[in-house]
Design a protein around this motif. Structure first.
Motif, PDB file in Angstrom:
ATOM      1  N   PRO A  52      32.697  55.176  24.065  1.00  0.00           N
ATOM      2  CA  PRO A  52      32.637  54.596  25.411  1.00  0.00           C
ATOM      3  C   PRO A  52      34.029  54.169  25.869  1.00  0.00           C
ATOM      4  N   PHE A  53      34.283  54.362  27.145  1.00  0.00           N
ATOM      5  CA  PHE A  53      35.592  54.069  27.722  1.00  0.00           C
ATOM      6  C   PHE A  53      35.505  52.782  28.530  1.00  0.00           C
ATOM      7  N   SER A  54      36.513  51.957  28.401  1.00  0.00           N
ATOM      8  CA  SER A  54      36.528  50.684  29.111  1.00  0.00           C
ATOM      9  C   SER A  54      36.803  50.910  30.592  1.00  0.00           C
ATOM     10  N   LEU A  55      35.838  50.599  31.419  1.00  0.00           N
ATOM     11  CA  LEU A  55      36.030  50.754  32.859  1.00  0.00           C
ATOM     12  C   LEU A  55      37.019  49.732  33.407  1.00  0.00           C
ATOM     13  N   ARG A  56      37.133  48.594  32.749  1.00  0.00           N
ATOM     14  CA  ARG A  56      38.092  47.568  33.162  1.00  0.00           C
ATOM     15  C   ARG A  56      39.518  48.097  33.009  1.00  0.00           C
ATOM     16  N   PHE A  57      39.778  48.738  31.867  1.00  0.00           N
ATOM     17  CA  PHE A  57      41.088  49.337  31.637  1.00  0.00           C
ATOM     18  C   PHE A  57      41.375  50.426  32.669  1.00  0.00           C
ATOM     19  N   PHE A  58      40.368  51.247  32.977  1.00  0.00           N
ATOM     20  CA  PHE A  58      40.533  52.310  33.963  1.00  0.00           C
ATOM     21  C   PHE A  58      40.859  51.732  35.337  1.00  0.00           C
ATOM     22  N   LEU A  59      40.194  50.650  35.723  1.00  0.00           N
ATOM     23  CA  LEU A  59      40.452  50.012  37.012  1.00  0.00           C
ATOM     24  C   LEU A  59      41.877  49.467  37.082  1.00  0.00           C
ATOM     25  N   ILE A  60      42.331  48.823  36.014  1.00  0.00           N
ATOM     26  CA  ILE A  60      43.707  48.312  35.973  1.00  0.00           C
ATOM     27  C   ILE A  60      44.697  49.466  36.074  1.00  0.00           C
ATOM     28  N   ALA A  61      44.415  50.572  35.380  1.00  0.00           N
ATOM     29  CA  ALA A  61      45.310  51.726  35.412  1.00  0.00           C
ATOM     30  C   ALA A  61      45.383  52.333  36.811  1.00  0.00           C
ATOM     31  N   VAL A  62      44.263  52.417  37.504  1.00  0.00           N
ATOM     32  CA  VAL A  62      44.260  52.969  38.860  1.00  0.00           C
ATOM     33  C   VAL A  62      45.009  52.054  39.823  1.00  0.00           C
ATOM     34  N   LEU A  97      54.830  46.078  54.012  1.00  0.00           N
ATOM     35  CA  LEU A  97      54.749  45.045  52.985  1.00  0.00           C
ATOM     36  C   LEU A  97      53.546  44.127  53.199  1.00  0.00           C
ATOM     37  N   LEU A  98      53.220  43.847  54.447  1.00  0.00           N
ATOM     38  CA  LEU A  98      52.047  43.019  54.736  1.00  0.00           C
ATOM     39  C   LEU A  98      50.767  43.713  54.280  1.00  0.00           C
ATOM     40  N   ILE A  99      50.670  45.011  54.529  1.00  0.00           N
ATOM     41  CA  ILE A  99      49.497  45.760  54.074  1.00  0.00           C
ATOM     42  C   ILE A  99      49.415  45.742  52.549  1.00  0.00           C
ATOM     43  N   LEU A 100      50.562  45.902  51.880  1.00  0.00           N
ATOM     44  CA  LEU A 100      50.572  45.848  50.417  1.00  0.00           C
ATOM     45  C   LEU A 100      50.149  44.480  49.900  1.00  0.00           C
ATOM     46  N   LEU A 101      50.660  43.430  50.515  1.00  0.00           N
ATOM     47  CA  LEU A 101      50.307  42.079  50.076  1.00  0.00           C
ATOM     48  C   LEU A 101      48.837  41.764  50.347  1.00  0.00           C
ATOM     49  N   LEU A 102      48.315  42.246  51.455  1.00  0.00           N
ATOM     50  CA  LEU A 102      46.888  42.048  51.727  1.00  0.00           C
ATOM     51  C   LEU A 102      46.023  42.784  50.708  1.00  0.00           C
ATOM     52  N   GLY A 103      46.427  43.988  50.337  1.00  0.00           N
ATOM     53  CA  GLY A 103      45.701  44.732  49.307  1.00  0.00           C
ATOM     54  C   GLY A 103      45.762  44.042  47.963  1.00  0.00           C
ATOM     55  N   LEU A 104      46.942  43.499  47.614  1.00  0.00           N
ATOM     56  CA  LEU A 104      47.085  42.767  46.361  1.00  0.00           C
ATOM     57  C   LEU A 104      46.227  41.502  46.365  1.00  0.00           C
ATOM     58  N   TYR A 105      46.230  40.785  47.471  1.00  0.00           N
ATOM     59  CA  TYR A 105      45.407  39.581  47.573  1.00  0.00           C
ATOM     60  C   TYR A 105      43.916  39.916  47.464  1.00  0.00           C
ATOM     61  N   TYR A 106      43.496  41.006  48.082  1.00  0.00           N
ATOM     62  CA  TYR A 106      42.101  41.416  48.007  1.00  0.00           C
ATOM     63  C   TYR A 106      41.703  41.746  46.570  1.00  0.00           C
ATOM     64  N   GLU A 107      42.561  42.502  45.872  1.00  0.00           N
ATOM     65  CA  GLU A 107      42.274  42.826  44.475  1.00  0.00           C
ATOM     66  C   GLU A 107      42.228  41.568  43.621  1.00  0.00           C
ATOM     67  N   TRP A 108      43.117  40.637  43.891  1.00  0.00           N
ATOM     68  CA  TRP A 108      43.172  39.393  43.135  1.00  0.00           C
ATOM     69  C   TRP A 108      41.921  38.555  43.400  1.00  0.00           C
ATOM     70  N   SER A 109      41.505  38.475  44.679  1.00  0.00           N
ATOM     71  CA  SER A 109      40.332  37.674  45.020  1.00  0.00           C
ATOM     72  C   SER A 109      39.033  38.289  44.474  1.00  0.00           C
ATOM     73  N   GLY A 111      38.858  39.694  41.617  1.00  0.00           N
ATOM     74  CA  GLY A 111      38.893  39.551  40.166  1.00  0.00           C
ATOM     75  C   GLY A 111      39.247  40.825  39.438  1.00  0.00           C
ATOM     76  N   ALA A 112      39.786  41.801  40.148  1.00  0.00           N
ATOM     77  CA  ALA A 112      40.108  43.085  39.511  1.00  0.00           C
ATOM     78  C   ALA A 112      41.364  42.996  38.652  1.00  0.00           C
ATOM     79  N   LEU A 113      42.187  41.989  38.838  1.00  0.00           N
ATOM     80  CA  LEU A 113      43.425  41.895  38.081  1.00  0.00           C
ATOM     81  C   LEU A 113      43.279  41.043  36.825  1.00  0.00           C
ATOM     82  N   GLU A 114      42.112  40.498  36.582  1.00  0.00           N
ATOM     83  CA  GLU A 114      41.884  39.703  35.383  1.00  0.00           C
ATOM     84  C   GLU A 114      41.456  40.619  34.254  1.00  0.00           C
ATOM     85  N   TRP A 115      42.124  40.524  33.135  1.00  0.00           N
ATOM     86  CA  TRP A 115      41.871  41.444  32.029  1.00  0.00           C
ATOM     87  C   TRP A 115      40.604  41.089  31.242  1.00  0.00           C
ATOM     88  N   SER A 116      40.319  39.827  31.083  1.00  0.00           N
ATOM     89  CA  SER A 116      39.172  39.443  30.243  1.00  0.00           C
ATOM     90  C   SER A 116      37.854  39.541  30.962  1.00  0.00           C
TER      91      SER A 116
END
Length: 116
Positions: A52-62, A97-109, A111-116
């Motif tokens: 089985p492949f970790s989907l969490r790892f795949f999401l972080i990689a993408v 840069l604003l679009i990038l920061l909004l995308g980063l904030y969305y991913e952070w909110s 929970g996609a950037l949390e490894w555990s």
């Protein structure tokens, strides 16, 4: 018009015949355990190759890949400063840069950037 239709039909017919012949001729009838197992330097495999492949790892990689491509899009912005109008350069850079920061904030909110 009829000539074009006839040529298209003949091309499709030839393609279909070639693909059918290739499928029939390339069929391997001999199937053994060694050829169907994954290659591990001549040794018997220790475990299943279908782990089985970790989907969490795949999401972080993408996400990393997406932001890496965006960084390559940001790099030429500095070299075009002398070639363009300062207002258009600044507004384009800030919007990007604003679009990038909004995308980063969305991913952070989300929970996609949390490894555990």
């Amino acid at each position: 018009m009829i000539t074009l239709l006839a040529i298209s039909l003949v091309t499709l017919l030839i393609t279909y015949v070639i693909m059918t012949l290739a499928t029939i001729l390339a069929k391997k009838t001999i199937s053994d355990r060694e050829k169907n197992s994954p290659y591990e330097c001549g040794f018997d495999p220790k475990g299943s190759a279908r782990l089985p492949f970790s989907l969490r790892f795949f999401l972080i990689a993408v996400i990393f890949l997406i932001f890496d491509v965006e960084i390559t899009l940001i790099l030429p912005v500095a070299s075009t400063l002398n070639l363009t109008n300062i207002f258009s350069w600044m507004s384009t850079s800030l919007i990007f840069l604003l679009i990038l920061l909004l995308g980063l904030y969305y991913e952070w909110s989300q929970g996609a950037l949390e490894w555990s």
